[in-house]
Design an enzyme around this catalytic site. Sequence first.
Site, PDB file in Angstrom:
ATOM      1  N   CYS A   1       0.837  -1.200   0.000  1.00 11.36           N
ATOM      2  CA  CYS A   1       0.000   0.000   0.000  1.00 11.36           C
ATOM      3  C   CYS A   1       0.877   1.258   0.000  1.00 11.36           C
ATOM      4  CB  CYS A   1      -0.949  -0.036   1.195  1.00 11.36           C
ATOM      5  SG  CYS A   1      -2.352   1.085   1.015  1.00 11.36           S
TER       6      CYS A   1
ATOM      7  N   HIS B   1      -3.545  -5.636   1.063  1.00 12.18           N
ATOM      8  CA  HIS B   1      -2.929  -5.873   2.372  1.00 12.18           C
ATOM      9  C   HIS B   1      -3.010  -7.345   2.770  1.00 12.18           C
ATOM     10  CE1 HIS B   1      -2.392  -1.711   3.902  1.00 12.18           C
ATOM     11  NE2 HIS B   1      -3.432  -1.415   3.131  1.00 12.18           N
TER      12      HIS B   1
ATOM     13  N   GLU C   1      -1.528  -8.861   5.002  1.00 16.11           N
ATOM     14  CA  GLU C   1      -1.454  -9.027   6.470  1.00 16.11           C
ATOM     15  C   GLU C   1      -2.827  -8.912   7.125  1.00 16.11           C
ATOM     16  OE1 GLU C   1      -0.665  -6.305   4.805  1.00 16.11           O
ATOM     17  OE2 GLU C   1      -1.001  -4.489   6.006  1.00 16.11           O
TER      18      GLU C   1
END
Lengths: 229, 731, 80, 80
Positions: free
Chosen positions: A86, A203, A205
């Site tokens: 990002c 993302h 994660e």
Amino acid sequence: MQSAVIVFPGSNCDRDVARALEQASGKAPLMVWHKDADFPKVDLIVLPGGFSYGDYLRCGAMAAHSPAMRETVRRAEAGVPVLGICNGFQILTETGLLPGALMRNKSLKFVCRDVWLRVENSQSLFTAGYEEGQRIRIPIAHHDGCYVIDEVGRKRLEDSDSIAFRYCEADGSVTPESNPNGSLSNIAGVFNATKSVLGLMPHPERLSDPALGGTDGRAFFDGLVGALQ
Amino acid sequence: MQPQQPEITDAIVAEHGLTPEEFGLAVQILGRRPNLLELGIFSVMWSEHCSYKSSKKWLKTLPTKAPWVIQGPGENAGVIDIGGGLAAIFKIESHNHPSFIEPYQGAATGVGGILRDVFTMGARPIANLNALRFGDPTHPKTRHLLAGVVAGIGGYGNCVGVPTVAGEVNFHPAYNGNILVNAMTVGIARTDRIFYAKAAGVGNPVVYVGSKTGRDGIHGATMASASFDEQTEEKRPTVQVGDPFVEKLLIEACLELMATDAIEAIQDMGAAGLTSSSFEMASKGGLGVELWLDKVPCREVGMTPYEMMLSESQERMLMILRPGREDLARRIFEKWDLDFAVIGKLTDTGRMVLRFHGETVGELPIDPLAQASPEYDRPWVPTPKSKALGKVPAVEPVEALRRLLASPDLCSRRWIWEQYDHMVMADTVERPGGDAAVVRVTPEGRALAMSVDCTPRYCKADPVEGGRQVVAEVWRNLNAVGAKPLAITDNLNFGNPQRPEIMGQLVGAIQGMGEACRALDFPVVSGNVSLYNETSGQAILPTPVVGGVGLIDDLTRRAAIAVGPGETLVLLGETRGHLGQSLYLRELCGREDGAPPPVDLAAERRNGEFVRSAIRDGRVSACHDLSDGGLAVAAAEMALAGGTGLVLEPVQGGPPVHGWLFGEDQGRYLVATGEPEALLEAARMAGVPAQRIGATGGDALTLPGGGAISLAELSTARESWLPGFMAGEVL
Amino acid sequence: MKARVQVTLKRGVLDTQGVAIRNALKNLGFDGVDEVRAGKLIELDLEEKDPAAARRSVEAMCKKLLVNDVIETYSIDLAG
Amino acid sequence: MKARVQVTLKRGVLDTQGVAIRNALKNLGFDGVDEVRAGKLIELDLEEKDPAAARRSVEAMCKKLLVNDVIETYSIDLAG
Ligand SMILES: Nc1ncnc2c1ncn2[C@@H]1O[C@H](COP(=O)(O)OP(=O)(O)O)[C@@H](O)[C@H]1O
Ligand SMILES: [Mg+2]
């Protein structure tokens, strides 16, 4: 596998990605302050998501000139793997480690939701956990994720298999409707020529844990750690 | 170089929003006429916003205690014990007037302000919520205001990296000239690391940190307490601008300093900035303060003491440090590129002495301003009971459902929450769209559930019943995800309290809320009051917004609204088919009449505790409380969330079909279960009304007395309105 | 002295903001607007008094930070 | 004809972006920058040929859409 996460003023996914890295590698990453140019030697440098320097002027523009980034560029050129997620992707394009630029979403609005991605190239450290053509569900959360690059650059990306992920439909087809931000040919993530640097808007994660409703991001970190060990 | 002081005329007094009586009291307290600086200080300290002078008497009646309450109202935010050595710290705050004047900055600074209230107590913010009220969709300003407010909430929250996980939105003509923007923040701290605003230690330094002081929002606090009129335009320059980037740095710097033993007391500079923060800290500690205003970091040259004391520049905090800790603290704030300045010291005089380049420019006693502020027992009249509801026509059920789901108050809010980062911090377990958001707080799977609600149309028709209902609905939303409801924060948005009927609404709502809080063991730990929400005499609907927090101690034992196939649907709670003040009545019959549905608090508690235990015991695979739109709307939301159809069977006896499907009787939950017998039996034992009313499966929704409608069609109806309405709005 | 930097998108780079503004203007009844381009304006107060030197340093600022030459171009005006 | 609208923050309104840019320039070794103000640039291609009429309509666009007069001010340049 020892990784480092660079923390810029305004980074806000630094803890999230550190957790995912520790989950996968069993080793907590070094958290490196943006003013620190001589951090220890590591196997992977991660630029987290967030709003470095408030994203003022242009997303990632100011972070790209921080001491820690100048050092990161030096090490990347020496072959140390670098991952930008990002805002980290935006920083990588601003440093020139990755081609192209990230502009305001076509909708002009911030967008936060899960998207489908198609893995375009699994022959890299970063995509080792996936099969080529595999579809994965990963969240996006950005205001400036519209990837642009000139025709020459796009051709170069295609020819060198440097497109890592594309936004797609649940069935894997790449359509205008499945493009959440107007990125050129649905590009969600790109490599450098040697595949040692990856930048992506989504993302991984954020979906690395069943409790959060998905684990498609888990394979990203497991694959990466596996490839580096 | 003391700025020469103008003579204080009645006009200047009036301009500062003080009544002649209040000014008289001020003169009495000082023993002389105040100068302009002192007058400004009186005006902000005694504004409705800071002094709660109209509501104090009634707020005192709300229950605020429970074994798990660590800190009730009176501090920057409420604090509750959530076990495992952790505390949840939360509060809600309004930014209504600023948001009407400048929607983006008004909403953004509202979020920034409530975040500071929470992290000033030592908590890391983990979630934001918001409750929004806009005017009629056809009103020319509505789109622009909605677009700006949502962009402002997102622009601030997304940048600071705190997920915006839940909220609510209503549209009603009563908000045409006065929208409501209420923002709530929830944070987590260690129970042994909570920070308070009580100053201590004569001689300790008073330290200013954060952004520089500019001329932002001068008189914002007094503006927030004056109703709009045509002159509002001139008040525009007082709008503050927020910097979420600096806020993020401030959070990290404060938490870093809070890990040390340097801080004696800390308080954010909110409304009335330096004035209220310094007075409140000193007053809580029973001490005095000397401030050296020439030391205040300023953004512009030539700022006067008056401007410094009244400025509402954002992202600023005031701290009392322990002796010898200045350097430690300074290093941390300089590391984060934030201003740090020692601007005064604590004294034992009980007075505020304001010095500027060595001269005393103002001196006031602290307690009389902070505590002995005027308190009014305003005259009030109870709201007359609504007339009995006449006959309500029966609309074809499927058509009625389609129109309800496509109506502004019931349609999907996806367009809004997709502009909020609701996943940052990677702990959002239940995203927006359900009954309550769920955010994980420990790796072991302890989590908090949170929801914010209000049903203003009920409160308008019957403030007492409406007050009960607001608390009950929040309690219900928390139970519905399997959380134990712990405490609430409330935001009382009302019109001009000097009108007895408005005051009656406030008194009634507080009475009803108090009853519900007591009956449900659901104390109030923080809150905010916003009065004078009127434009040219037009008051908003009484809107007592309640935000609730509940605890889930094991994430594997919770429920969400999405249904899967092959389950039985069981309706818990009693259905009388109450259509008074229902959305069915408003959206399909164009009527806003009748009494709101009564809340039976004993049944509410019984049913809620039963649902929670059924979820804990794994007997329930999906759960949704019944609120706006009743059974049919809840069933449709569950089907759409799960991508699974369902059939509601006809019921024998009971109310007419439209009452059955769209009535808004309280205390009800719709659950899906794989073991209906066991569940029904358990309900019988617990004395909870329960009936089998249908089953899940297929890809359509079938209603009794009506046909079937495909999920695809329902989804289009529900998802289309808001994006369609907002199309073309550029910021 | 004062410098004003005007940053605009390179020809060929899609200007979504400009397009959106143009459409919004149309919806508001402003016809006869053929094209809209959205850019940035950056005003600097410099201590430097010498125009040539000032321009040189602003040029450097643009190249290093203010402008992303992958998508943007710029022009500089100096005023006493 | 072409119109160029320069939108800047009113005096006294916190310019979060300008402050950040100034600090970044400092960190890059560009000293001697006293203040930075960030604004918007909007270029319009108008069908209107008459300058007076063009200015009037751009003024109207600013008031209605292009400028948030709560915090911003603007100036208009016309070019053939
Ligand atoms: N302004 C908002 N911001 C974020 N989420 C919102 C907002 N408005 C509504 N939502 C979400 O939409 C869902 C429906 O809202 P609401 O009708 O208030 O639910 P309920 O009827 O269960 O109280 C909830 O999950 C709520 O959190
Ligand atoms: Mg609910």
